[in-house]
Write an enzyme that holds these catalytic residues in place. Structure first.
Site, PDB file in Angstrom:
ATOM      1  N   CYS A 170       6.728 -12.581 -10.286  1.00 50.11           N
ATOM      2  CA  CYS A 170       7.011 -11.579  -9.258  1.00 50.11           C
ATOM      3  C   CYS A 170       8.501 -11.340  -9.031  1.00 50.11           C
ATOM      4  O   CYS A 170       8.869 -10.495  -8.217  1.00 50.11           O
ATOM      5  CB  CYS A 170       6.332 -11.965  -7.953  1.00 50.11           C
ATOM      6  SG  CYS A 170       4.533 -12.019  -8.085  1.00 50.11           S
ATOM      7  N   HIS A 310      11.125 -10.241   0.404  1.00 54.87           N
ATOM      8  CA  HIS A 310       9.961 -10.302  -0.475  1.00 54.87           C
ATOM      9  C   HIS A 310       8.714 -10.006   0.351  1.00 54.87           C
ATOM     10  O   HIS A 310       7.887  -9.190  -0.051  1.00 54.87           O
ATOM     11  CB  HIS A 310       9.865 -11.676  -1.136  1.00 54.87           C
ATOM     12  CG  HIS A 310       8.749 -11.803  -2.113  1.00 54.87           C
ATOM     13  ND1 HIS A 310       8.739 -11.143  -3.327  1.00 54.87           N
ATOM     14  CD2 HIS A 310       7.590 -12.507  -2.057  1.00 54.87           C
ATOM     15  CE1 HIS A 310       7.613 -11.425  -3.979  1.00 54.87           C
ATOM     16  NE2 HIS A 310       6.902 -12.256  -3.222  1.00 54.87           N
ATOM     17  N   LYS A 342       6.361  -4.072   1.192  1.00 55.19           N
ATOM     18  CA  LYS A 342       5.014  -4.377   0.710  1.00 55.19           C
ATOM     19  C   LYS A 342       3.961  -4.034   1.764  1.00 55.19           C
ATOM     20  O   LYS A 342       2.784  -3.874   1.441  1.00 55.19           O
ATOM     21  CB  LYS A 342       4.906  -5.843   0.307  1.00 55.19           C
ATOM     22  CG  LYS A 342       5.696  -6.213  -0.948  1.00 55.19           C
ATOM     23  CD  LYS A 342       5.471  -7.670  -1.306  1.00 55.19           C
ATOM     24  CE  LYS A 342       6.278  -8.074  -2.536  1.00 55.19           C
ATOM     25  NZ  LYS A 342       7.734  -8.141  -2.273  1.00 55.19           N
ATOM     26  N   HIS A 347       1.863  -5.143  -3.231  1.00 55.78           N
ATOM     27  CA  HIS A 347       2.622  -6.060  -4.089  1.00 55.78           C
ATOM     28  C   HIS A 347       2.270  -5.781  -5.548  1.00 55.78           C
ATOM     29  O   HIS A 347       1.216  -6.187  -6.035  1.00 55.78           O
ATOM     30  CB  HIS A 347       2.264  -7.496  -3.715  1.00 55.78           C
ATOM     31  CG  HIS A 347       3.118  -8.535  -4.379  1.00 55.78           C
ATOM     32  ND1 HIS A 347       4.048  -8.242  -5.367  1.00 55.78           N
ATOM     33  CD2 HIS A 347       3.197  -9.891  -4.184  1.00 55.78           C
ATOM     34  CE1 HIS A 347       4.638  -9.352  -5.746  1.00 55.78           C
ATOM     35  NE2 HIS A 347       4.141 -10.366  -5.047  1.00 55.78           N
TER      36      HIS A 347
END
Length: 423
Positions: A170, A310, A342, A347
């Protein structure tokens, strides 16, 4: 030798909720979500039934029948995004030495959709123990090897310089751009077409994440399923997408009077050597990556105006990140807006890092910090300013964007206005 500084002069984003950079930014700045019940296949057998899909028609975006047949969906997204980024940059690649133009593409799971679909064909829907290779198309091998993504992009833009796929889970989308800027800085290339693409919304991927309960089982309101930093979050929403950039040396961009979105002033990546999916609660390895990226950018912590997190929406990740921001930025972390896109676009695994770089550059372009959608009940352990629900107008000269991936990968990148960063 004068250090070669690298800037973004072109970009294209294909993301859930709207194809193209303009549509992408409209979605983010308005705080809309693009998560929905899966339509690509029947999701009823799965624990998680929601995803962030792109309404993408390859014919509408200039791909021919042979390209569509040859390329997996993720490769299609990468090629369309690359062509768009080059057009946006205004650069004439045909006038450059092709050996000085390179490509890096990040991807976590490669041609998942193509392999999944073709396996169903060669196994006759899973009924054959020994698959019948006579039903396999000649391009099936290109689905197996992720390097085909970089090759397709290189062919599309005429690049004959350094070409690679970066696959670090990721964090692939940050790391592919990080690799590209190092190639320019060291003099191996003058222009890099760099970014990432993933199209993982397939039965096998859903089964993988169901097995470890990483994705959300919230189905009643798919548009509210992705809830980073919210106390009621219970997993991430799988997505898909691509973002590709044209990167070039600052002085070259100035000479041709290119529009400069941002300078990539600093980058670093670290690994925790700890656990495939687990994260240390103190966020030490992410904090280390942030500190090194800031040092490379020659910037102090007070220079950061916004953090693009993130923010996956898992309890472990969101708390780990929060700790990392406090550890690396100190008291400034409490004064700095943080948000997770996200919450709106899901994601997309290896692609999301590049998509978040685009969001960071656009936040600087428009002086707007995108919100964290669906954040109604903050987790007490996530006690920073996560810009809930609504975008915020704010002068933004420097942005920190971070990524965290299975395997312990932790990456950080600092984007800044060229006049703000050190010479």
């Amino acid at each position: 030798m004068t250090e070669r500084r690298v800037v973004i002069t072109g970009m294209e984003v294909l993301a859930p909720g709207g194809v193209g950079t303009k549509n992408f930014w409209s979605l983010l700045s308005e705080g809309r979500t693009a998560t929905r019940r899966i339509t690509f296949f029947d999701p009823s057998p799965f624990r998680s039934k929601v995803a962030a899909e792109i309404d993408f028609d390859p014919y509408e975006h200039g791909l021919g029948p042979q390209e569509i047949r040859r390329m997996d969906r993720a490769a299609q997204l990468a090629v369309v995004a690359a062509r768009g980024a080059v057009a946006d940059s205004g650069i004439e690649l045909t006038e450059l030495d092709p050996y000085r133009v390179g490509v890096t593409v990040g991807s976590a799971v490669g041609a998942t959709m193509g392999l999944d679909q073709e396996y169903r064909v060669v196994s006759d829907g899973g009924r054959l123990d020994l698959v019948d290779h006579t039903y396999a198309p000649p391009h099936l091998y290109s689905h197996l090897v992720p390097s085909s993504f970089a090759a397709e992009v290189a062919w599309a833009v005429g690049a004959e310089g350094p070409t690679a796929v970066v696959s670090t889970g990721c964090t692939s989308g940050i790391d592919s751009v990080g690799h590209a800027i190092e190639l320019i800085r060291e003099g191996s290339a003058d222009v890099m077409v760099a970014g990432s693409s993933d199209a993982p919304i397939s039965p096998i991927t859903m089964a993988c994440f169901d097995a470890i309960k990483a994705t959300t089982p919230r189905h009643d309101a798919p548009e509210c399923a992705s809830r980073p930093f919210d106390g009621t979050r219970n997993g991430f929403v799988l997505g898909e997408g691509a973002a590709i950039f044209v990167l070039e040396e600052l002085q070259s961009a100035k000479r041709r009077r290119a529009h400069i979105y941002a300078e990539i002033a600093g980058y670093a990546t670290r690994s925790n050597a700890y656990h495939m999916t687990g994260l240390r609660p103190d966020g030490a390895e992410m904090a280390e990556a942030i500190t090194v990226a800031l040092d490379e950018a020659r910037m102090n912590v007070e220079s950061i105006d916004y953090i693009n997190a993130h923010g996956s929406g898992t309890k472990q990740n969101d708390r780990h990140e929060t700790a990392a921001f406090k550890k690396s930025l100190g008291e400034h972390a409490y004064r700095t807006p943080v948000s997770s896109i996200k919450s709106m676009v899901g994601h997309s695994l290896g692609a999301i890092g590049s998509i978040e770089i685009a969001a960071s550059a656009l936040a600087m372009e428009y002086n707007v910090v995108p919100p964290t959608a669906n954040l109604h009940t903050p987790d007490p352990e996530c006690d920073l300013d996560y810009v809930p629900l609504t975008a915020r107008s704010q002068r933004t000269d420097a942005v920190l964007t971070v990524g965290s991936g299975f395997g312990g990968f932790q990456s950080a990148m600092v984007l800044a206005r060229p006049e703000r960063s050190a010479a």
